[in-house]
Design a protein around this motif. Structure first.
Motif, PDB file in Angstrom:
ATOM      1  N   PRO A 232     -37.809   2.367  27.676  1.00 52.72           N
ATOM      2  CA  PRO A 232     -38.545   2.651  28.912  1.00 52.72           C
ATOM      3  C   PRO A 232     -38.374   1.573  29.973  1.00 52.72           C
ATOM      4  O   PRO A 232     -38.340   1.873  31.170  1.00 52.72           O
ATOM      5  CB  PRO A 232     -40.000   2.741  28.436  1.00 52.72           C
ATOM      6  CG  PRO A 232     -39.909   3.133  27.002  1.00 52.72           C
ATOM      7  CD  PRO A 232     -38.676   2.449  26.484  1.00 52.72           C
TER       8      PRO A 232
ATOM      9  N   GLY B 191     -32.980   6.492  27.951  1.00 50.02           N
ATOM     10  CA  GLY B 191     -34.327   6.902  27.594  1.00 50.02           C
ATOM     11  C   GLY B 191     -34.906   6.234  26.368  1.00 50.02           C
ATOM     12  O   GLY B 191     -36.129   6.258  26.163  1.00 50.02           O
TER      13      GLY B 191
ATOM     14  N   LEU C  29     -47.304   8.733  26.022  1.00 47.42           N
ATOM     15  CA  LEU C  29     -46.257   9.348  26.819  1.00 47.42           C
ATOM     16  C   LEU C  29     -45.195  10.004  25.933  1.00 47.42           C
ATOM     17  O   LEU C  29     -44.949   9.578  24.807  1.00 47.42           O
ATOM     18  CB  LEU C  29     -45.601   8.294  27.720  1.00 47.42           C
ATOM     19  CG  LEU C  29     -46.534   7.596  28.710  1.00 47.42           C
ATOM     20  CD1 LEU C  29     -45.755   6.580  29.547  1.00 47.42           C
ATOM     21  CD2 LEU C  29     -47.251   8.597  29.612  1.00 47.42           C
ATOM     22  N   ALA C  30     -44.580  11.039  26.464  1.00 46.23           N
ATOM     23  CA  ALA C  30     -43.492  11.725  25.769  1.00 46.23           C
ATOM     24  C   ALA C  30     -42.228  10.864  25.826  1.00 46.23           C
ATOM     25  O   ALA C  30     -42.067  10.044  26.730  1.00 46.23           O
ATOM     26  CB  ALA C  30     -43.235  13.077  26.426  1.00 46.23           C
ATOM     27  N   PRO C  31     -41.312  11.039  24.889  1.00 44.35           N
ATOM     28  CA  PRO C  31     -40.047  10.294  24.934  1.00 44.35           C
ATOM     29  C   PRO C  31     -39.287  10.575  26.231  1.00 44.35           C
ATOM     30  O   PRO C  31     -39.298  11.701  26.736  1.00 44.35           O
ATOM     31  CB  PRO C  31     -39.278  10.814  23.721  1.00 44.35           C
ATOM     32  CG  PRO C  31     -40.327  11.366  22.805  1.00 44.35           C
ATOM     33  CD  PRO C  31     -41.402  11.901  23.695  1.00 44.35           C
ATOM     34  N   LEU C  32     -38.617   9.555  26.746  1.00 45.88           N
ATOM     35  CA  LEU C  32     -37.844   9.711  27.972  1.00 45.88           C
ATOM     36  C   LEU C  32     -36.560  10.499  27.733  1.00 45.88           C
ATOM     37  O   LEU C  32     -36.113  11.249  28.605  1.00 45.88           O
ATOM     38  CB  LEU C  32     -37.497   8.339  28.558  1.00 45.88           C
ATOM     39  CG  LEU C  32     -38.621   7.643  29.325  1.00 45.88           C
ATOM     40  CD1 LEU C  32     -38.318   6.173  29.510  1.00 45.88           C
ATOM     41  CD2 LEU C  32     -38.829   8.319  30.673  1.00 45.88           C
ATOM     42  N   ASN C  33     -35.946  10.300  26.580  1.00 47.66           N
ATOM     43  CA  ASN C  33     -34.716  11.036  26.295  1.00 47.66           C
ATOM     44  C   ASN C  33     -35.059  12.409  25.729  1.00 47.66           C
ATOM     45  O   ASN C  33     -35.963  12.562  24.923  1.00 47.66           O
ATOM     46  CB  ASN C  33     -33.807  10.257  25.342  1.00 47.66           C
ATOM     47  CG  ASN C  33     -34.521   9.863  24.060  1.00 47.66           C
ATOM     48  OD1 ASN C  33     -35.702   9.536  24.074  1.00 47.66           O
ATOM     49  ND2 ASN C  33     -33.809   9.894  22.946  1.00 47.66           N
TER      50      ASN C  33
ATOM     51  N   HIS D 112     -47.125  12.344  35.093  1.00 38.98           N
ATOM     52  CA  HIS D 112     -45.777  12.563  34.575  1.00 38.98           C
ATOM     53  C   HIS D 112     -45.821  12.321  33.069  1.00 38.98           C
ATOM     54  O   HIS D 112     -46.215  11.241  32.623  1.00 38.98           O
ATOM     55  CB  HIS D 112     -44.795  11.609  35.253  1.00 38.98           C
ATOM     56  CG  HIS D 112     -43.359  11.986  35.057  1.00 38.98           C
ATOM     57  ND1 HIS D 112     -42.711  11.821  33.854  1.00 38.98           N
ATOM     58  CD2 HIS D 112     -42.450  12.524  35.915  1.00 38.98           C
ATOM     59  CE1 HIS D 112     -41.460  12.233  33.987  1.00 38.98           C
ATOM     60  NE2 HIS D 112     -41.266  12.673  35.212  1.00 38.98           N
ATOM     61  N   ASP D 113     -45.424  13.322  32.293  1.00 36.37           N
ATOM     62  CA  ASP D 113     -45.548  13.235  30.838  1.00 36.37           C
ATOM     63  C   ASP D 113     -44.765  12.074  30.245  1.00 36.37           C
ATOM     64  O   ASP D 113     -45.147  11.525  29.204  1.00 36.37           O
ATOM     65  CB  ASP D 113     -45.060  14.541  30.194  1.00 36.37           C
ATOM     66  CG  ASP D 113     -45.991  15.709  30.479  1.00 36.37           C
ATOM     67  OD1 ASP D 113     -47.103  15.483  30.973  1.00 36.37           O
ATOM     68  OD2 ASP D 113     -45.589  16.859  30.209  1.00 36.37           O
ATOM     69  N   GLN D 114     -43.655  11.679  30.879  1.00 36.29           N
ATOM     70  CA  GLN D 114     -42.800  10.620  30.337  1.00 36.29           C
ATOM     71  C   GLN D 114     -43.035   9.256  30.982  1.00 36.29           C
ATOM     72  O   GLN D 114     -42.771   8.236  30.356  1.00 36.29           O
ATOM     73  CB  GLN D 114     -41.325  11.006  30.515  1.00 36.29           C
ATOM     74  CG  GLN D 114     -40.929  12.260  29.751  1.00 36.29           C
ATOM     75  CD  GLN D 114     -39.600  12.795  30.220  1.00 36.29           C
ATOM     76  OE1 GLN D 114     -39.401  13.065  31.405  1.00 36.29           O
ATOM     77  NE2 GLN D 114     -38.670  12.942  29.297  1.00 36.29           N
TER      78      GLN D 114
ATOM     79  N   HIS E 213     -31.655  10.035  31.596  1.00 37.55           N
ATOM     80  CA  HIS E 213     -32.683  10.156  30.551  1.00 37.55           C
ATOM     81  C   HIS E 213     -32.044  10.015  29.171  1.00 37.55           C
ATOM     82  O   HIS E 213     -32.612   9.360  28.281  1.00 37.55           O
ATOM     83  CB  HIS E 213     -33.398  11.503  30.661  1.00 37.55           C
ATOM     84  CG  HIS E 213     -34.508  11.536  31.657  1.00 37.55           C
ATOM     85  ND1 HIS E 213     -35.811  11.243  31.325  1.00 37.55           N
ATOM     86  CD2 HIS E 213     -34.512  11.828  32.982  1.00 37.55           C
ATOM     87  CE1 HIS E 213     -36.572  11.361  32.398  1.00 37.55           C
ATOM     88  NE2 HIS E 213     -35.812  11.719  33.418  1.00 37.55           N
TER      89      HIS E 213
END
Length: 309
Positions: free
Chosen positions: A176, A173, A283-287, A144-146, A169
Motif C-alpha cells: 500500500p 498492490g 480495507l480490501a486488497p489493492l491488487n 474507497h474500499d481499498q 493495482h
C-alpha cells in the motif's frame, strides 16, 4: 507553515448560491490561470454504475467552468475512468448535457507519456494533463474500499491513462505504501493545480461506486490537495492508520499533512455534522484477483464499444 483550506456550506446541488460559492472558493485558493491559459478540469468520472453519487456533480463542474471561462481560460473537461472513456462517462454522468451551452471541450485523458516512479518502474500519464497550464481538480468526497477515502489527491490518479491504472493495482498492490507513493509521484509531475472538493452529498460505507449517500453539505478548495485531504480526514475523525495516502504523505514529509497547521479562512470544520459517516476500518486488497481483473477489462471494453455505436 500554515496551509489554507476554504470551506463553504451548500445544502443541495440546485442551490442558487452554488455557482457563487464555487467562484469564492477558487478565488480563495488562488486559482487565476489567466487569459488564454489551457486549463484542464479533472472531475471524478469512475464508472457507469451509480454516476449521480460516484461522479463529481455536473452542477459543480459547470460552476468551475463558468469561473474559468469568465477569466478568459481555454477549458477542457476530461478524465480517464475505470470503465469506458472520458467522453462516454461524461455523457452518462450528465456532464455533456450540463456543459452543452458552454465553449468547453469534453475529452478523454489519453495519449500517455511515461513517468518514472520514485520506487522504480514507470506509469503512463496523459499528455493532456501534463501539458496543461493549470489543472482544476474537481473531486468527489467518497469512501474507497481499498484506500479508505478518495479525495483530491486520489482523484489525480485519473490522469493515468486507461487500463494502466488497473495494471498499477496489479503491479504495486501488494505494498500500500508503494501504491500511495505512485499516486504522490503523479501529483508531483503535474502542472500547478487547484483542488475543489464536492462534498454536498458524499458516498460512505463503501466506494468508490457502491456506497450510500451522506448529505454533508460541503464544498472545499485549496491550492494544496494534500492539505485539503487532511482537513477532510480530520473533519471525519480519521487517522493515518485508516488512510494509506495520508500515511505515505506524512512519511515523505509532504506539506499539509498535519491538521493543526491548517487555517480555515471561511467556515470551520465544526460547522459540518459528520456524525454517522462510516469508513471501512479493514480495507480490501489493492491488487485484484486475476479473474476480477480480466472481467473488469472486458467490461471496460464492452462499455466503450456499446456506447460508441
Amino acid at each position: 507553515m500554515p496551509q489554507c483550506v476554504s470551506l463553504r456550506r451548500v445544502g443541495r446541488y440546485d442551490d442558487p448560491g452554488l455557482t457563487a460559492a464555487v467562484a469564492e472558493l477558487l478565488d480563495r485558493a488562488g486559482c487565476a490561470p489567466g487569459v488564454g491559459s489551457k486549463v484542464l478540469v479533472k472531475p471524478n468520472l469512475v464508472a457507469p454504475r451509480n454516476p449521480a453519487l460516484s461522479c463529481t456533480s455536473p452542477a459543480v463542474v459547470r460552476a468551475v467552468c463558468l469561473y474559468l471561462l469568465a477569466g478568459g481560460a481555454a477549458v477542457t473537461v476530461a478524465d480517464s475512468p475505470a470503465f469506458g472513456t472520458g467522453r462516454i462517462m461524461a455523457r452518462l454522468a450528465g456532464l455533456t448535457e450540463a456543459l452543452a451551452d458552454l465553449p468547453v471541450t469534453v475529452a478523454s485523458l489519453d495519449n500517455p507519456k511515461g513517468l518514472a516512479l520514485s520506487a522504480g518502474g514507470s506509469i503512463g500519464v496523459s499528455r493532456l494533463a501534463l501539458e496543461a497550464d493549470h489543472i482544476v481538480n474537481a473531486a468527489r468526497l467518497k469512501c474507497h474500499d481499498q484506500m479508505g477515502m478518495t479525495l483530491a489527491v486520489k482523484n489525480l490518479f485519473g490522469c493515468v491513462c486507461g487500463f494502466r491504472k488497473s495494471l498499477a493495482h496489479q503491479r504495486f498492490g501488494q505494498d500500500p505504501g508503494r501504491f500511495a507513493g505512485m499516486i504522490l509521484d503523479v501529483l508531483a509531475a503535474l502542472p500547478p493545480t487547484t483542488s475543489l472538493l464536492d462534498g454536498v452529498v458524499c458516498m460512505h460505507k463503501a466506494g468508490p461506486v457502491g456506497g450510500e449517500p451522506f448529505p454533508l453539505g460541503l464544498l472545499a478548495a485549496a491550492a494544496n490537495p494534500v492539505a485539503l485531504d487532511t482537513a477532510i480526514y480530520a473533519l471525519l475523525g480519521l487517522s493515518p492508520r485508516h488512510i494509506p495516502l495520508w500515511h505515505e504523505a506524512i512519511r515523505r514529509g509532504c506539506p499539509g499533512t498535519a491538521p493543526e497547521t491548517i487555517d480555515y479562512p471561511l467556515e470551520q470544520p465544526a460547522d459540518f455534522d459528520a456524525a454517522g459517516f462510516v469508513v471501512k476500518d479493514i480495507l480490501a486488497p489493492l491488487n485484484f484477483e486475476t479473474g476480477r481483473f480480466v472481467r473488469g477489462r472486458l467490461k471496460s471494453l464492452m462499455v466503450t464499444l456499446g456506447r460508441s455505436r
